[in-house]
Design an enzyme around this catalytic site. Structure first.
Site, PDB file in Angstrom:
ATOM      1  N   ARG B   5      -5.524 -12.481  15.382  1.00  0.00           N
ATOM      2  CA  ARG B   5      -5.390 -11.046  15.666  1.00  0.00           C
ATOM      3  C   ARG B   5      -5.870 -10.697  17.075  1.00  0.00           C
ATOM      4  O   ARG B   5      -5.301  -9.830  17.728  1.00  0.00           O
ATOM      5  CB  ARG B   5      -6.066 -10.188  14.612  1.00  0.00           C
ATOM      6  CG  ARG B   5      -7.556 -10.371  14.472  1.00  0.00           C
ATOM      7  CD  ARG B   5      -8.072  -9.373  13.447  1.00  0.00           C
ATOM      8  NE  ARG B   5      -9.338  -9.804  12.866  1.00  0.00           N
ATOM      9  CZ  ARG B   5      -9.793  -9.342  11.720  1.00  0.00           C
ATOM     10  NH1 ARG B   5      -9.100  -8.476  11.022  1.00  0.00           N
ATOM     11  NH2 ARG B   5     -10.943  -9.757  11.248  1.00  0.00           N
ATOM     12  N   GLU B  53       3.296   3.406   5.255  1.00  0.00           N
ATOM     13  CA  GLU B  53       4.106   2.329   5.822  1.00  0.00           C
ATOM     14  C   GLU B  53       5.601   2.566   5.664  1.00  0.00           C
ATOM     15  O   GLU B  53       6.403   2.137   6.503  1.00  0.00           O
ATOM     16  CB  GLU B  53       3.727   0.990   5.178  1.00  0.00           C
ATOM     17  CG  GLU B  53       2.293   0.530   5.469  1.00  0.00           C
ATOM     18  CD  GLU B  53       1.263   1.151   4.541  1.00  0.00           C
ATOM     19  OE1 GLU B  53       1.651   1.916   3.631  1.00  0.00           O
ATOM     20  OE2 GLU B  53       0.060   0.876   4.721  1.00  0.00           O
ATOM     21  N   PHE B  78       2.016  -5.046   2.893  1.00  0.00           N
ATOM     22  CA  PHE B  78       2.656  -3.731   2.971  1.00  0.00           C
ATOM     23  C   PHE B  78       3.972  -3.805   3.736  1.00  0.00           C
ATOM     24  O   PHE B  78       4.935  -3.114   3.409  1.00  0.00           O
ATOM     25  CB  PHE B  78       1.681  -2.717   3.566  1.00  0.00           C
ATOM     26  CG  PHE B  78       0.345  -2.765   2.876  1.00  0.00           C
ATOM     27  CD1 PHE B  78       0.283  -2.615   1.496  1.00  0.00           C
ATOM     28  CD2 PHE B  78      -0.820  -3.022   3.569  1.00  0.00           C
ATOM     29  CE1 PHE B  78      -0.933  -2.711   0.829  1.00  0.00           C
ATOM     30  CE2 PHE B  78      -2.040  -3.128   2.909  1.00  0.00           C
ATOM     31  CZ  PHE B  78      -2.104  -2.967   1.528  1.00  0.00           C
ATOM     32  N   HIS B 104      -2.651 -10.592   8.088  1.00  0.00           N
ATOM     33  CA  HIS B 104      -3.153 -10.747   6.720  1.00  0.00           C
ATOM     34  C   HIS B 104      -2.159 -11.472   5.821  1.00  0.00           C
ATOM     35  O   HIS B 104      -1.440 -10.862   5.018  1.00  0.00           O
ATOM     36  CB  HIS B 104      -3.562  -9.391   6.138  1.00  0.00           C
ATOM     37  CG  HIS B 104      -4.798  -8.854   6.798  1.00  0.00           C
ATOM     38  ND1 HIS B 104      -4.831  -8.560   8.132  1.00  0.00           N
ATOM     39  CD2 HIS B 104      -6.050  -8.615   6.307  1.00  0.00           C
ATOM     40  CE1 HIS B 104      -6.056  -8.138   8.439  1.00  0.00           C
ATOM     41  NE2 HIS B 104      -6.808  -8.172   7.374  1.00  0.00           N
ATOM     42  N   ASP B 112     -10.818 -10.106   0.911  1.00  0.00           N
ATOM     43  CA  ASP B 112     -10.142  -8.903   0.407  1.00  0.00           C
ATOM     44  C   ASP B 112      -9.392  -9.166  -0.898  1.00  0.00           C
ATOM     45  O   ASP B 112      -9.045  -8.236  -1.620  1.00  0.00           O
ATOM     46  CB  ASP B 112      -9.166  -8.352   1.459  1.00  0.00           C
ATOM     47  CG  ASP B 112      -9.893  -7.529   2.516  1.00  0.00           C
ATOM     48  OD1 ASP B 112     -11.047  -7.135   2.273  1.00  0.00           O
ATOM     49  OD2 ASP B 112      -9.295  -7.287   3.588  1.00  0.00           O
ATOM     50  N   ARG B 162      -4.604 -13.620  11.123  1.00  0.00           N
ATOM     51  CA  ARG B 162      -5.879 -12.917  11.163  1.00  0.00           C
ATOM     52  C   ARG B 162      -7.020 -13.792  11.685  1.00  0.00           C
ATOM     53  O   ARG B 162      -7.697 -13.423  12.629  1.00  0.00           O
ATOM     54  CB  ARG B 162      -6.203 -12.438   9.734  1.00  0.00           C
ATOM     55  CG  ARG B 162      -7.557 -11.819   9.554  1.00  0.00           C
ATOM     56  CD  ARG B 162      -7.768 -11.401   8.094  1.00  0.00           C
ATOM     57  NE  ARG B 162      -9.137 -10.961   7.876  1.00  0.00           N
ATOM     58  CZ  ARG B 162     -10.138 -11.771   7.568  1.00  0.00           C
ATOM     59  NH1 ARG B 162      -9.924 -13.058   7.465  1.00  0.00           N
ATOM     60  NH2 ARG B 162     -11.354 -11.288   7.379  1.00  0.00           N
TER      61      ARG B 162
END
Lengths: 299, 313
Positions: B5, B53, B78, B104, B112, B162
């Site tokens: 990232r 989104e 998403f 991600h 997460d 990430r």
């Protein structure tokens, strides 16, 4: 009927011709969505003939005004208006919804000249319009003069264009639309006008028998939009609402246009059966054409 | 080691200084995707779309008609599921020049947990016509890919990632859409890997070298269009193929390679990846150990397949 001035008479004639085109196309295709096309006729007539800077000559120009039919299933009225404006021949109507035709069951920008967006999946045309409007305000492009993007409709804009989109009342069921209402207010998209074709019916039934849509004006206002309520078949009210929207700075406008589903065709008005998936039979076609003032030209 | 990232954010800033034809759209995850540094450096080219989104995808389509290339950034889950129908109907079908950059991905997401671990995104995006699907293996390749996808006209789904990833290619690298890259040559088996699994595949090949099995290692950073020639060449030259991905074994890299092999040059094959289950929270390395995504797991697959290949001989 009241006597109308000549300007309005001309718009009325154009609108009636759209209705004839809608019925003709609907019969050729054997399906399609006549009810929700007919309810938007006056709004589209005014947009295409009075309001927008949009024609066959400039439809690829980056500065054109944009029209997005977010309720893409009502594309009969869009095709009718584009043919009326000379984008293609009415012969194309015969191939609507048929293989190798230019006119798809829902709008396709790559197949049909003048179509901005492949709408029909509800909610997306509205968001697409917001993106166009944000780009039209070009708050982020203005600084960049040495841009050399390599596709046709990419040039430095000399003028802020305006964006018009028609949303269906049933379409307001979609969550994406309300994401869009927040986005439009947040980005102060005052070059955007959303018109809700409030014909009170959606696919299966009255809006009010499907979900709790009302109170719509309160909803729009609480989302930070300038909201107006008009009779969507009255040209004077349509014109005045667009004038108000044009004068307004700092927020987008939504016009709740009260309309009649199937407007102008006696047996279709307010009859949910005419939402879609069917076309008038022989006698019905004659009646429908008579209703929109074309009694003599039945093939 | 640089995180993917951070590399993505740096890449955006470097590009923005050179070219003014793109904007970045964010769904309130600028810290997670690495675009926060771009936001601070080029605020007027950063468009906040909020946690919405679906609207963001269609907004990007509209923006792309007005003289800019939108780069949509959000988490893989998403981008590929919450808003995939918008990616399909608003972007792919009308063929708008929009780039979707997703962070991600896979178990690399870590603590997460499964809600945020995209293990299906390759399978989903490669099934949509008009989309090009790219998954760089290290920070250098990500940086090399960005200007190329901006120059390419059409919808692109690029997996940024990430976590920290070792530098595989050492800086200067030419990226070409649709071309896999042989990282090391070998004769017994080919390991074709993608994303964070590429450096693990290299380690696996080193392990096998000690055991006398020679592995060709391929970085398949473009999943669509797939480099058919390189896959067939690997099948001919090594006679067996292992795929490695931090993604469900269904429909992703393994599925893609299998499709090519079956129709062109069938050879024994094994897929290393997430075995069609939702994982759990945990540190990325702990998850990779538990769910068999480590170099040792690839090495096990190599040993097994090599034995199979020898038996068939």
């Amino acid at each position: 009927m009241e006597k109308k001035n000549s300007k309005e008479q001309k718009l009325t004639d154009l609108a009636q011709e759209l209705r004839k085109h809608i019925i003709t196309m609907n019969c050729h295709a054997g399906s399609g969505h006549p009810g929700g096309s007919l309810s938007a006729v006056e709004i589209i007539t005014f947009l295409f003939h009075k309001e927008m800077n949009f024609s066959f000559d400039n439809y690829r120009s980056p500065e054109r005004d944009r029209f997005v039919l977010s309720k893409g299933h009502a594309c009969l009225v869009l095709y009718a208006a584009l043919a009326q404006k000379g984008f293609f021949d009415t012969k194309e109507f015969e191939k609507l919804r048929h293989v190798n035709g230019m006119l798809q069951g829902h709008p396709d920008r790559l197949k049909t000249p003048g179509v901005e967006f492949n709408s029909g999946s509800l909610g997306q045309g509205f968001s697409f319009s917001l993106g166009c409007a944000l780009g039209g305000k070009r708050t982020f492009i203005s600084r960049y003069t040495n841009t050399k993007p390599d596709y046709t409709n990419q040039n430095v804009l000399n003028r802020e264009f305006r964006v018009y989109t028609i949303i269906g009342d049933g379409e307001l069921n979609e969550g994406q639309v309300w994401e869009g209402f927040m986005f439009g207010a947040f980005h102060k998209l005052d070059n955007l006008v959303a018109i809700v074709d409030y014909n009170k019916y959606q696919s299966d039934d009255l809006n009010s028998n499907i979900t709790a849509l009302e109170p719509l004006m309160d909803k729009f206002r609480s989302f930070g939009w300038y909201a107006l309520e008009i009779d969507g078949h009255n040209f004077e009210q349509i014109e005045n609402s667009f004038l108000e929207a044009r004068a307004l700075k700092g927020k987008p406008t939504v016009i709740l246009a009260h309309t009649v589903k199937g407007k102008g065709i006696s047996f279709m008005e307010n009859n949910p059966k005419w939402h879609g998936s069917l076309c008038p039979s022989g006698d019905e076609k004659i009646q429908a054409l008579k209703d929109c003032g074309y009694g003599e030209c039945v093939e | 080691m640089k995180t993917m990232r951070d590399a993505f954010g740096e890449s955006l800033i470097e590009l923005a200084a050179k070219r003014d034809d793109f904007v970045v759209l964010d769904a309130d995850v600028a810290g997670g995707t690495g675009t926060n540094v771009f936001r601070d450096a080029f605020p007027e080219r950063f468009i906040q779309c909020a946690i919405a989104e679906q609207n963001m995808m269609s907004v990007a389509a509209g923006l792309s008609t007005t003289g800019v290339i939108p780069i949509v950034t959000c988490y893989g889950v998403f981008a590929s599921m919450r808003a995939v129908e918008q990616a399909r109907n608003s972007i792919a079908y009308p063929q708008f020049n929009v780039k979707i950059a997703a962070s991600h991905l896979g178990l690399d997401v870590g603590p997460d947990g499964p809600t945020h671990q995209a293990i299906e995104d390759i399978a989903i995006f490669r099934a949509i016509p008009n989309f090009t699907v790219i998954s760089p293996a290290d920070p250098g390749e990500l940086k090399a890919a960005m200007p190329v996808i901006l120059d390419y006209r059409g919808p692109v789904y690029i997996r940024t990632g990430r976590s920290p990833v070792p530098d595989i290619f050492g800086g200067s690298l030419k990226f070409e859409i649709g071309k896999g890259r042989i990282i090391q040559e070998g004769t017994d088996i080919t390991i074709i890997a993608v994303g964070v699994m590429v450096h693990r595949a290299i380690q696996a090949a080193q392990i096998m070298e000690g055991e006398g099995i020679s592995c060709r290692v391929v970085n398949m950073s473009t999943i669509k269009p797939i480099d058919k020639d390189l896959i067939v060449d690997s099948a001919i030259k090594t006679g067996a193929i292992i795929t490695a991905e931090d993604h469900n074994i269904l429909g992703g890299l393994g599925g893609t390679i299998a499709e090519v092999l079956v129709e062109n040059y069938p050879v024994p094959m094994l897929r290393v990846g997430i075995k069609d289950i939702f994982a759990e929270s945990g540190e990325p390395l702990d998850l990779a150990r538990k769910y068999h995504l480590m170099p040792m797991d690839i090495a096990d697959a190599v040993r097994y397949l090599h034995k199979l290949k020898e038996m068939k001989r």
